[in-house]
Scaffold this motif. Structure first.
Motif, mmCIF file in Angstrom:
data_model
loop_
_atom_site.group_PDB
_atom_site.id
_atom_site.type_symbol
_atom_site.label_atom_id
_atom_site.label_comp_id
_atom_site.label_asym_id
_atom_site.label_seq_id
_atom_site.Cartn_x
_atom_site.Cartn_y
_atom_site.Cartn_z
ATOM 1 N N ILE A 50 11.960 -2.303 5.112
ATOM 2 C CA ILE A 50 11.142 -3.448 4.695
ATOM 3 C C ILE A 50 9.670 -3.259 5.030
ATOM 4 C CG2 ILE A 50 10.796 -5.930 4.893
ATOM 5 C CD1 ILE A 50 13.416 -5.182 3.536
ATOM 6 N N LEU A 51 9.344 -3.084 6.302
ATOM 7 C CA LEU A 51 7.941 -3.124 6.733
ATOM 8 C C LEU A 51 7.111 -2.037 6.054
ATOM 9 C CD1 LEU A 51 6.797 -3.680 10.427
ATOM 10 C CD2 LEU A 51 5.583 -2.152 8.903
ATOM 11 N N LEU A 52 7.518 -0.787 6.195
ATOM 12 C CA LEU A 52 6.708 0.299 5.639
ATOM 13 C C LEU A 52 6.699 0.312 4.112
ATOM 14 C CD1 LEU A 52 7.497 3.187 8.156
ATOM 15 C CD2 LEU A 52 5.571 1.582 8.152
ATOM 16 N N PRO A 53 7.834 0.076 3.428
ATOM 17 C CA PRO A 53 7.754 -0.009 1.960
ATOM 18 C C PRO A 53 6.845 -1.129 1.471
ATOM 19 C CG PRO A 53 10.018 0.347 2.646
ATOM 20 C CD PRO A 53 9.227 0.079 3.893
ATOM 21 N N ALA A 54 6.835 -2.254 2.185
ATOM 22 C CA ALA A 54 5.961 -3.361 1.775
ATOM 23 C C ALA A 54 4.493 -2.972 1.896
ATOM 24 C CB ALA A 54 6.254 -4.602 2.617
ATOM 25 N N VAL A 55 4.138 -2.316 2.985
ATOM 26 C CA VAL A 55 2.751 -1.864 3.142
ATOM 27 C C VAL A 55 2.408 -0.834 2.061
ATOM 28 C CG1 VAL A 55 1.124 -0.685 4.668
ATOM 29 C CG2 VAL A 55 2.713 -2.367 5.612
ATOM 30 N N GLN A 56 3.317 0.092 1.816
ATOM 31 C CA GLN A 56 3.066 1.113 0.805
ATOM 32 C C GLN A 56 2.879 0.495 -0.573
ATOM 33 O OE1 GLN A 56 2.816 4.587 1.464
ATOM 34 N NE2 GLN A 56 1.938 4.453 -0.594
ATOM 35 N N ASP A 57 3.724 -0.463 -0.921
ATOM 36 C CA ASP A 57 3.592 -1.136 -2.208
ATOM 37 C C ASP A 57 2.253 -1.863 -2.338
ATOM 38 O OD1 ASP A 57 6.099 -0.286 -2.943
ATOM 39 O OD2 ASP A 57 7.080 -2.236 -2.708
ATOM 40 N N TRP A 58 1.769 -2.413 -1.238
ATOM 41 C CA TRP A 58 0.537 -3.196 -1.240
ATOM 42 C C TRP A 58 -0.691 -2.323 -1.437
ATOM 43 C CZ3 TRP A 58 -0.504 -8.001 -2.072
ATOM 44 C CH2 TRP A 58 -1.688 -8.599 -1.608
ATOM 45 N N GLN A 59 -0.598 -1.044 -1.046
ATOM 46 C CA GLN A 59 -1.728 -0.112 -1.134
ATOM 47 C C GLN A 59 -2.988 -0.716 -0.513
ATOM 48 O OE1 GLN A 59 -2.100 1.177 -5.226
ATOM 49 N NE2 GLN A 59 -0.096 2.157 -5.222
ATOM 50 N N PRO A 60 -2.922 -1.017 0.777
ATOM 51 C CA PRO A 60 -4.031 -1.752 1.412
ATOM 52 C C PRO A 60 -5.288 -0.912 1.562
ATOM 53 C CG PRO A 60 -2.442 -1.045 3.057
ATOM 54 C CD PRO A 60 -1.831 -0.731 1.726
ATOM 55 N N GLN A 61 -6.406 -1.603 1.507
ATOM 56 C CA GLN A 61 -7.691 -0.985 1.835
ATOM 57 C C GLN A 61 -7.915 -0.957 3.336
ATOM 58 O OE1 GLN A 61 -9.345 -4.048 -0.599
ATOM 59 N NE2 GLN A 61 -10.400 -2.573 -1.923
ATOM 60 N N VAL A 62 -7.257 -1.843 4.054
ATOM 61 C CA VAL A 62 -7.320 -1.882 5.514
ATOM 62 C C VAL A 62 -6.010 -2.456 6.029
ATOM 63 C CG1 VAL A 62 -8.462 -4.153 5.529
ATOM 64 C CG2 VAL A 62 -8.607 -2.688 7.545
ATOM 65 N N ILE A 63 -5.568 -1.929 7.147
ATOM 66 C CA ILE A 63 -4.417 -2.467 7.864
ATOM 67 C C ILE A 63 -4.901 -2.988 9.209
ATOM 68 C CG2 ILE A 63 -2.191 -1.958 8.955
ATOM 69 C CD1 ILE A 63 -1.875 0.328 6.903
ATOM 70 N N VAL A 64 -4.533 -4.210 9.525
ATOM 71 C CA VAL A 64 -4.762 -4.778 10.851
ATOM 72 C C VAL A 64 -3.398 -4.887 11.512
ATOM 73 C CG1 VAL A 64 -5.635 -6.734 12.180
ATOM 74 C CG2 VAL A 64 -6.777 -6.066 10.043
ATOM 75 N N LEU A 65 -3.190 -4.167 12.606
ATOM 76 C CA LEU A 65 -1.917 -4.166 13.324
ATOM 77 C C LEU A 65 -2.073 -4.890 14.647
ATOM 78 C CD1 LEU A 65 1.011 -3.259 13.907
ATOM 79 C CD2 LEU A 65 0.055 -1.109 14.798
ATOM 80 N N GLN A 66 -1.351 -5.982 14.811
ATOM 81 C CA GLN A 66 -1.282 -6.670 16.102
ATOM 82 C C GLN A 66 -0.091 -6.085 16.839
ATOM 83 O OE1 GLN A 66 0.687 -8.577 18.020
ATOM 84 N NE2 GLN A 66 -0.440 -10.295 18.887
ATOM 85 N N CYS A 67 -0.372 -5.378 17.936
ATOM 86 C CA CYS A 67 0.648 -4.577 18.625
ATOM 87 C C CYS A 67 0.998 -5.210 19.971
ATOM 88 C CB CYS A 67 0.129 -3.152 18.807
ATOM 89 S SG CYS A 67 1.419 -1.924 19.075
ATOM 90 N N GLY A 68 1.407 -6.469 19.935
ATOM 91 C CA GLY A 68 1.825 -7.142 21.159
ATOM 92 C C GLY A 68 2.937 -6.377 21.864
ATOM 93 N N ALA A 69 2.862 -6.346 23.198
ATOM 94 C CA ALA A 69 3.775 -5.524 24.000
ATOM 95 C C ALA A 69 4.921 -6.321 24.599
ATOM 96 C CB ALA A 69 2.983 -4.834 25.116
#
Length: 375
Positions: free
Chosen positions: A235-254
């Motif tokens: 789900i996550l990576l295919p959705a990003v790939q389909d979106w073809q983003p110009q920028v990704i903002v990743l909130q990496c809460g620990a």
């Protein structure tokens, strides 16, 4: 060109050193200073890759937050107290969002770091602001330990640059309700959130699409690395790939790792680093933020490993003495029993495997059926 083609930039500040929400608050622990010290001890943080975070000016903060709220934060810092009307209206001076000496300066510095990151990324690259990721902050009030919402401010800055395809990915244990509220239905922002189900703020249900531009992946209690890997790859990576983003903002809460006291998930830090590895190849700009995380050892280790992953540094099986001393010097009032040795001697957790839960498989099927709405 992907973001990985350029040397990453680390944004930090000494304002986080010694600053605390109070002795009994979950954010009484050092987090950003531990990451800076640990990365320097490893030789991973040369001066050429470090930038001191500026403090965002009130005018910049009001691109999302109300002027009355910004004024209330400034007055609360000056007076070290608030009246009942302010407490009720802006939710500061509460147990979750207490008054502390840097109640305005510290979140304004985190926001300034994310705004600086947006400027630095105008032509591409990778920027890491572990002091950021305060995804619960609302336009006119604090929420969930978050006084300002730096992810929203950064996304608005990218939109102001003319970008029209932004992917916001949030792997914190708590749903990013502040970001969801800010960009509900905005066709320029795809929001993907993994978070523990039935946990505060009790938003981000599987069927919450936020105007068809949100993918919410609520995680059952006990979700481990193999559960997460299925969601990530299906789900996550295919959705990003389909979106073809110009920028990704990743909130990496620990806070989704097994040892965190405010969640009941069972990930290792490998799960976070694998997401970072994949995303840095998927857009010309990548902004990585911190977020939740309330065990000082797991936060410091995970976020330092994020920086190593962004740079392609090898993570050793055992830390050198200087790095071990950084972790050994930490203390924690919530610690129960003896501290496991691996929390001082290593960065990488042992992977936490297990059979994939049937409920995870069902949720993947539900979301795959919606794939046509991702783009």
């Amino acid at each position: 060109m992907t973001a990985a083609a350029l040397h990453p930039i680390f944004i930090g500040s000494e304002i986080y050193r010694g600053s605390s929400y109070g002795a009994r608050h979950p954010l009484s622990i050092p987090r950003v200073p531990t990451v800076m010290d640990l990365c320097r001890a490893m030789g991973w943080l040369p001066r050429t890759q470090f930038r001191v975070s500026p403090r965002a000016k009130p005018a910049a903060l009001t691109r999302f937050h109300t002027p009355a709220y910004i004024t209330a934060l400034q007055q609360a810092e000056a007076a070290r107290t608030v009246d009942e009307t302010t407490r009720q209206r802006h939710q500061i001076g509460t147990l979750s969002n207490p008054i502390f000496p840097e109640i305005y300066r510290r979140p304004a510095t985190a926001a300034g770091g994310s705004l600086l990151a947006a400027d630095l990324l105008a032509q591409g690259g990778i920027v890491y602001n572990p002091g950021g990721g305060t995804h619960h902050g609302m336009a006119d009030h604090a929420a969930g330990f978050c006084y300002l919402n730096d992810p929203v401010l950064a996304i608005k800055a990218f939109l102001a640059q003319g970008l029209t395809r932004i992917a916001y990915v949030d792997i914190d244990a708590h749903h990013c309700d502040g970001v969801a509220a800010a960009f509900h239905g905005d066709p320029r922002v795809l929001m993907i959130s993994t978070h523990e189900e039935a946990r505060w703020p009790f938003t981000g249900a599987l069927d919450d699409r936020a105007g068809s531009h949100a993918i919410n992946l609520p995680l059952p209690r006990g979700t481990h690395d193999d559960d997460f890997a299925l969601l990530r790859d299906a789900i996550l990576l295919p959705a990003v790939q389909d979106w073809q983003p110009q920028v990704i903002v990743l909130q990496c809460g620990a806070d989704a790792v097994l040892e965190d006291p405010l969640a009941r998930l069972a990930l290792s830090n490998n799960a976070h680093w694998q997401v970072v590895t994949a995303l840095k190849q998927m857009a010309p700009r990548l902004l990585v933020l911190g977020g939740g995380g309330y065990n000082p050892w797991t936060v410091g280790r995970l976020w330092s490993g994020v920086w190593a992953t962004l740079n392609g540094f090898e993570i050793p099986d055992r830390l050198p003495e200087r790095a071990r001393s950084v972790l050994a010097a930490l203390s924690w009032t919530r610690q129960r029993g003896d501290r496991p040795d691996h929390l001082v001697e290593t960065l990488r957790d042992t992977p936490r495997h297990g059979p994939v839960q049937n409920e995870i498989r069902r949720r993947v099927q539900v979301l795959q059926a919606r794939r046509r709405v991702w783009v």
